[in-house]
Scaffold this motif. Structure first.
Motif, short mmCIF file in Angstrom:
data_model
loop_
_atom_site.label_atom_id
_atom_site.label_comp_id
_atom_site.label_asym_id
_atom_site.label_seq_id
_atom_site.Cartn_x
_atom_site.Cartn_y
_atom_site.Cartn_z
N ARG A 1 51.54 -10.80 -2.19
CA ARG A 1 50.43 -11.75 -2.93
C ARG A 1 51.06 -13.21 -3.06
O ARG A 1 52.13 -13.49 -3.42
N PHE A 2 49.95 -14.14 -2.78
CA PHE A 2 50.39 -15.60 -2.73
C PHE A 2 50.06 -15.93 -4.31
O PHE A 2 48.90 -15.71 -4.80
N VAL A 3 51.09 -16.44 -4.85
CA VAL A 3 50.85 -17.00 -6.29
C VAL A 3 50.88 -18.29 -6.64
O VAL A 3 51.77 -19.09 -5.53
N GLY A 4 50.18 -18.89 -7.24
CA GLY A 4 49.86 -20.43 -7.07
C GLY A 4 49.05 -20.93 -6.23
O GLY A 4 48.83 -20.19 -5.17
N GLY A 5 48.39 -22.09 -6.33
CA GLY A 5 47.52 -22.55 -5.19
C GLY A 5 46.20 -21.77 -5.18
O GLY A 5 45.50 -21.28 -6.35
N GLY A 6 45.75 -21.40 -3.93
CA GLY A 6 44.59 -20.65 -3.70
C GLY A 6 44.71 -19.36 -3.59
O GLY A 6 43.73 -18.68 -3.31
N GLY A 7 45.99 -18.95 -3.84
CA GLY A 7 46.31 -17.34 -3.85
C GLY A 7 46.10 -16.56 -2.41
O GLY A 7 46.21 -17.37 -1.16
N GLY A 8 45.57 -15.43 -2.02
CA GLY A 8 45.43 -14.84 -1.07
C GLY A 8 46.56 -13.59 -1.07
O GLY A 8 47.37 -13.42 -1.75
N VAL A 9 46.30 -12.99 0.23
CA VAL A 9 47.08 -11.68 0.33
C VAL A 9 47.37 -11.66 2.07
O VAL A 9 46.69 -12.12 2.73
N ALA A 10 48.75 -11.18 2.18
CA ALA A 10 49.17 -10.84 3.45
C ALA A 10 49.53 -9.47 3.63
O ALA A 10 50.24 -8.88 2.51
N VAL A 11 49.17 -8.80 4.94
CA VAL A 11 49.24 -7.40 4.75
C VAL A 11 50.32 -7.54 6.40
O VAL A 11 49.61 -7.84 7.24
N GLY A 12 51.60 -7.03 6.23
CA GLY A 12 52.48 -6.89 7.67
C GLY A 12 52.61 -5.57 7.77
O GLY A 12 53.04 -4.90 6.95
N VAL A 13 52.52 -5.42 9.24
CA VAL A 13 52.57 -3.91 9.82
C VAL A 13 53.64 -4.10 10.85
O VAL A 13 53.44 -4.77 11.85
N ALA A 14 54.54 -3.09 10.74
CA ALA A 14 55.52 -2.83 11.93
C ALA A 14 55.65 -1.42 12.16
O ALA A 14 55.69 -0.47 11.50
N VAL A 15 55.41 -1.26 13.63
CA VAL A 15 55.62 -0.12 14.13
C VAL A 15 56.47 0.18 15.40
O VAL A 15 56.30 -0.73 16.31
N HIS A 16 57.26 1.09 15.52
CA HIS A 16 58.10 1.10 16.41
C HIS A 16 57.33 1.36 17.88
O HIS A 16 56.44 2.19 18.01
N HIS A 17 57.78 0.49 19.07
CA HIS A 17 56.97 0.26 20.12
C HIS A 17 57.03 1.73 21.07
O HIS A 17 55.93 2.11 21.79
N ALA A 18 58.38 2.67 20.66
CA ALA A 18 58.36 3.76 21.54
C ALA A 18 57.35 4.88 21.20
O ALA A 18 57.04 5.99 21.85
N VAL A 19 56.58 4.62 20.10
CA VAL A 19 55.50 5.67 19.70
C VAL A 19 54.26 5.21 19.82
O VAL A 19 53.35 6.08 20.22
N LYS A 20 53.79 4.21 20.47
CA LYS A 20 52.35 3.82 20.69
C LYS A 20 52.29 2.38 21.26
O LYS A 20 53.32 1.51 21.26
N ASP A 21 51.20 2.38 22.09
CA ASP A 21 51.00 1.03 22.86
C ASP A 21 49.97 -0.01 21.83
O ASP A 21 49.62 0.53 20.91
#
Length: 464
Positions: free
Chosen positions: A152-172
């Motif tokens: 969550r971005f606090v201050g200013g205009g706010g907003g949200v980031a969602v980061g996803v990390a997946v091991h490459h050996a499991v899927k393309d």
């Protein structure tokens, strides 16, 4: 959010696997396609949302966790662990009760600033983006497959980031976006997409298991220790990353201009005028423009490049093998099923400001044709070829695909993101990622290049 801005993790929880996998899927061996990617960096995607849809943040986080739980209940290997089996030499995705019992790590974080400042910048802040992605690098097996971070971005205009990390050996990439589409469907209350298929026996090869083990011994000789492949261990911070979007009208113009140049060539004396060229595909047209633009930017006189009249340039891209295998593999197959292809042309031809795209198109089309005719040729050595090219100064690679509808697949309940990016700290100079853009039928181009070449590349892509 500037590079120096702090991201504070305020909570770490686990999203449980709601349904136990069936017994035959408790141990999924890495296929001969998966094994190549075991030592490589994870697939990391960042989704920036300029607002939160009016929801309070605790409710938004709970909604994300709930819909993620629904998605991984169907994509159960994402809750598993990559595990080495010494008795056979295999690496498996362990989905046994003890392996999936912890569920998926979910980080809740806060950052100063606003999402809009990051989502609107053409040249993005690499260190800032990396802090919005959960860490998934593991020095040894067993290793988790998936991690998620909501910031969550606090201050200013706010907003949200969602980061996803997946091991490459499991899927393309194909499988990644199928998972994201399922997560989006769960979050938005849409009907679920077709169920994925995990059975590696769908890939028919006379020595599939032996080839996979041979690749594992080659790529990760010290199992269960993992060593990141040296060819990709290059800090992205040494380069710049820029994101451009070509709308449907611009893409049509590029395709039409390629055909017009073809017609002009056929009209020249001494040329074959009997064969009319068709419009290239979006992938071929945009990749040709990107490749020739990089080569042109690197050949500027003040860089001292382009002096070797015999220099060859190479483009690496990845082709989906699902429909090309015998028998074909269903589109619902969840795993890696891609291989590298290499296009080659004279660097001086590609650096032609007007006709370089045409030469690039011809070379890419030849490489596509060769893949379609022999999709498994030299399969055991293609990553060696790519690794050797990465170390060359003229390296260019195109990854992902304009077919991946990154923005539509990332509506997690409060609208499509304002920015989707592939984020890596080890991307080499010359890596370009193509996905579907924000607008219908548009293409997003994210390029990693040396700062001295970036502006020339940008102008050629936008103005050709």
């Amino acid at each position: 959010m500037a590079s120096s801005a702090e991201v504070r993790v305020v909570a770490t929880t686990r999203v449980p696997l709601l349904r136990r996998p069936p017994p035959h899927l408790e141990q999924i061996p890495l296929s001969l396609f998966d094994a190549w990617f075991l030592p490589l960096s994870p697939i990391q995607r960042l989704f920036l949302y300029d607002d939160d849809g009016g929801a309070d943040y605790p409710s938004l986080v709970e909604s994300l966790k709930s819909s993620l739980a629904d998605a991984i209940a169907v994509f159960s290997p994402l809750a598993g662990k990559l595990t080495y089996v010494p008795s056979t030499g295999d690496v498996v995705v362990d989905c046994s009760p003890s392996a999936v019992g912890d569920g998926v790590e979910f980080l809740e974080a806060e950052a100063d600033g606003e999402a809009r400042a990051l989502s609107s910048a053409e040249r993005y802040d690499v260190p800032a983006f990396l802090r919005l992605i959960p860490g998934l690098q593991a020095p040894k097996l067993p290793a988790p497959v998936l991690a998620v971070q909501a910031t969550r971005f606090v201050g200013g205009g706010g907003g949200v980031a969602v980061g996803v990390a997946v091991h490459h050996a499991v899927k393309d990439g194909h499988s990644f976006w199928r998972f994201m589409d399922a997560w989006s469907a769960a979050a938005c209350g849409r009907p679920s997409p077709p169920a994925p298929a995990f059975d590696r026996s769908a890939i028919v090869h006379p020595m599939a298991a032996d080839v996979a083990r041979r690749i594992l011994r080659k790529m990760t000789p010290e199992l269960p220790l993992l060593r990141t492949t040296k060819s990709v261990r290059q800090p992205l911070q040494h380069h710049e990353a820029i994101t451009l979007e070509l709308d449907s009208h611009r893409i049509a113009d590029i395709k039409n201009r390629i055909v017009e140049l073809d017609e002009a060539t056929r009209a020249s004396p001494g040329t074959d005028q009997s064969r009319r060229r068709l419009l290239p595909s979006t992938f071929v047209a945009v990749s040709a423009l990107v490749w020739s633009s990089v080569v042109l930017a690197r050949s500027q006189p003040d860089e001292g490049a382009g002096a070797d009249a015999d220099a060859r340039a190479h483009l690496v891209f990845f082709a989906d093998c699902r429909r090309r295998l015998d028998p074909p593999v269903d589109a619902a197959y969840f795993g890696n099923c891609v291989r590298g292809c290499v296009a080659e042309a004279a660097a001086r031809d590609l650096a032609d400001p007007r006709r370089g795209v045409l030469h690039a198109r011809d070379a890419i089309q030849r490489a596509v044709t060769e893949f379609l005719e022999r999709p498994m040729e030299a399969f055991d050595t293609w990553l060696d070829t790519v690794g050797a090219l990465i170390r060359q100064p003229g390296f260019v690679a195109v990854s992902a695909s304009p077919r991946f509808q990154a923005y539509a697949a990332a509506d997690l309940g409060w609208g499509a993101p304002s920015r989707v990016e592939s984020v890596s700290e080890s991307a080499p100079d010359g890596l370009v990622v193509l996905t579907g853009g924000r607008k219908e039928a548009s293409v997003q181009i994210t390029a990693c290049l040396s700062p001295v070449h970036m502006e020339a590349f940008r102008l050629q892509v936008l103005d050709w």
